[in-house]
Design an enzyme around this catalytic site. Structure first.
Site, PDB file in Angstrom:
ATOM      1  N   ARG A  14       4.773-126.918 -95.180  1.00  0.00           N
ATOM      2  CA  ARG A  14       3.714-126.468 -96.082  1.00  0.00           C
ATOM      3  C   ARG A  14       2.523-127.427 -96.149  1.00  0.00           C
ATOM      4  O   ARG A  14       1.838-127.522 -97.154  1.00  0.00           O
ATOM      5  CB  ARG A  14       4.260-126.223 -97.490  1.00  0.00           C
ATOM      6  CG  ARG A  14       5.271-125.105 -97.560  1.00  0.00           C
ATOM      7  CD  ARG A  14       4.560-123.784 -97.329  1.00  0.00           C
ATOM      8  NE  ARG A  14       5.507-122.694 -97.271  1.00  0.00           N
ATOM      9  CZ  ARG A  14       5.627-121.892 -96.229  1.00  0.00           C
ATOM     10  NH1 ARG A  14       4.878-122.047 -95.175  1.00  0.00           N
ATOM     11  NH2 ARG A  14       6.472-120.905 -96.236  1.00  0.00           N
ATOM     12  N   THR A  37       7.825-118.259 -82.073  1.00  0.00           N
ATOM     13  CA  THR A  37       9.148-118.675 -81.635  1.00  0.00           C
ATOM     14  C   THR A  37      10.222-118.374 -82.678  1.00  0.00           C
ATOM     15  O   THR A  37      11.401-118.550 -82.401  1.00  0.00           O
ATOM     16  CB  THR A  37       9.175-120.178 -81.308  1.00  0.00           C
ATOM     17  OG1 THR A  37       8.842-120.915 -82.488  1.00  0.00           O
ATOM     18  CG2 THR A  37       8.196-120.503 -80.187  1.00  0.00           C
ATOM     19  N   HIS A  52       3.033-114.646 -92.583  1.00  0.00           N
ATOM     20  CA  HIS A  52       2.249-115.261 -91.506  1.00  0.00           C
ATOM     21  C   HIS A  52       1.339-114.225 -90.856  1.00  0.00           C
ATOM     22  O   HIS A  52       0.177-114.517 -90.555  1.00  0.00           O
ATOM     23  CB  HIS A  52       3.169-115.889 -90.447  1.00  0.00           C
ATOM     24  CG  HIS A  52       3.395-117.348 -90.642  1.00  0.00           C
ATOM     25  ND1 HIS A  52       2.565-118.303 -90.118  1.00  0.00           N
ATOM     26  CD2 HIS A  52       4.366-118.025 -91.306  1.00  0.00           C
ATOM     27  CE1 HIS A  52       3.011-119.510 -90.440  1.00  0.00           C
ATOM     28  NE2 HIS A  52       4.109-119.364 -91.161  1.00  0.00           N
ATOM     29  N   ARG A  54       0.077-111.475 -92.206  1.00  0.00           N
ATOM     30  CA  ARG A  54      -1.016-111.187 -93.145  1.00  0.00           C
ATOM     31  C   ARG A  54      -2.024-112.323 -93.164  1.00  0.00           C
ATOM     32  O   ARG A  54      -3.232-112.088 -93.181  1.00  0.00           O
ATOM     33  CB  ARG A  54      -0.474-110.945 -94.557  1.00  0.00           C
ATOM     34  CG  ARG A  54       0.043-109.546 -94.788  1.00  0.00           C
ATOM     35  CD  ARG A  54       0.261-109.244 -96.266  1.00  0.00           C
ATOM     36  NE  ARG A  54       1.158-110.181 -96.933  1.00  0.00           N
ATOM     37  CZ  ARG A  54       2.491-110.154 -96.866  1.00  0.00           C
ATOM     38  NH1 ARG A  54       3.092-109.234 -96.132  1.00  0.00           N
ATOM     39  NH2 ARG A  54       3.222-111.027 -97.519  1.00  0.00           N
ATOM     40  N   GLU A  64       6.551-112.427 -79.214  1.00  0.00           N
ATOM     41  CA  GLU A  64       7.703-113.121 -79.759  1.00  0.00           C
ATOM     42  C   GLU A  64       8.575-113.640 -78.618  1.00  0.00           C
ATOM     43  O   GLU A  64       8.975-112.875 -77.749  1.00  0.00           O
ATOM     44  CB  GLU A  64       8.501-112.191 -80.666  1.00  0.00           C
ATOM     45  CG  GLU A  64       7.707-111.759 -81.886  1.00  0.00           C
ATOM     46  CD  GLU A  64       8.457-110.795 -82.781  1.00  0.00           C
ATOM     47  OE1 GLU A  64       9.611-110.429 -82.465  1.00  0.00           O
ATOM     48  OE2 GLU A  64       7.875-110.399 -83.803  1.00  0.00           O
TER      49      GLU A  64
END
EC number: 2.7.1.156
Length: 176
Positions: A14, A37, A52, A54, A64
């Site tokens: 964060r 990942t 993530h 959004r 992916e």
């Protein structure tokens, strides 16, 4: 952004590293590839993945790839594109759980970076600033993450450390 702009973005949980990395590639005029990942193995991870997406907003192509990072980069890092790999930490944990050798995979990634001509931004956690993990697996992961970060930092021209959303450039090429 040029190939010399390939960057490793480090930071704690964060810290704002993903947001910073997204800003590095957002608006440079190239097609933006988000190479994820993470695997959404539970409800909480599904929520994180959705957040993530959004946060990134429109204009990103999401790919992916939890294990074969070099293969994905070979396909996706091409003319007119910039690739954001988020993140090396989850890639490493995926490798370890799949019982693949992280050192071999890291060397493979460095060999790819030696010949790549296209910009890539890597996100990775700095895990060495916290408490010593109490389990052997936790300590093995912390050690492997530290080695991976060192190897990639040595291979790329730019390295930024993010704390409280602010960058501290540890290494920066003259081309930027």
């Amino acid at each position: 952004m040029t190939a010399a702009s390939t960057t490793l973005v480090l930071g704690g949980a964060r810290s704002g590293k993903s947001t910073f990395a997204e800003r590095l590639v957002d608006g440079i005029g190239l097609t933006k590839i988000y190479l994820a990942t993470a695997t959404a193995g539970d409800d909480e991870m599904h929520v994180r993945v959705a957040q993530h997406r959004r946060q990134r907003g429109e204009g990103w192509i999401t790919v992916e790839e939890p294990l074969t990072l070099v293969d994905a980069l070979t396909r996706e890092a091409t003319v007119g594109r910039v690739v954001l790999v988020d993140c090396l930490t989850l890639w490493l944990s995926n490798l370890m759980f799949a019982e693949r050798d992280p050192e071999i995979e890291a060397k493979r990634l460095v060999r790819f970076l030696d010949v790549s001509r296209y910009p890539i931004v890597f996100v990775s956690n700095e895990v060495g600033l916290g408490l010593v993990p109490e389990t052997p697996l936790g300590r093995a992961f912390r050690d492997a993450q530290g080695r991976l970060n060192q190897i990639i930092a040595a291979a790329v021209p730019n390295v930024a450390f993010i704390a409280a959303g602010l960058p501290l450039w540890l290494k920066r090429s003259q081309e930027n």
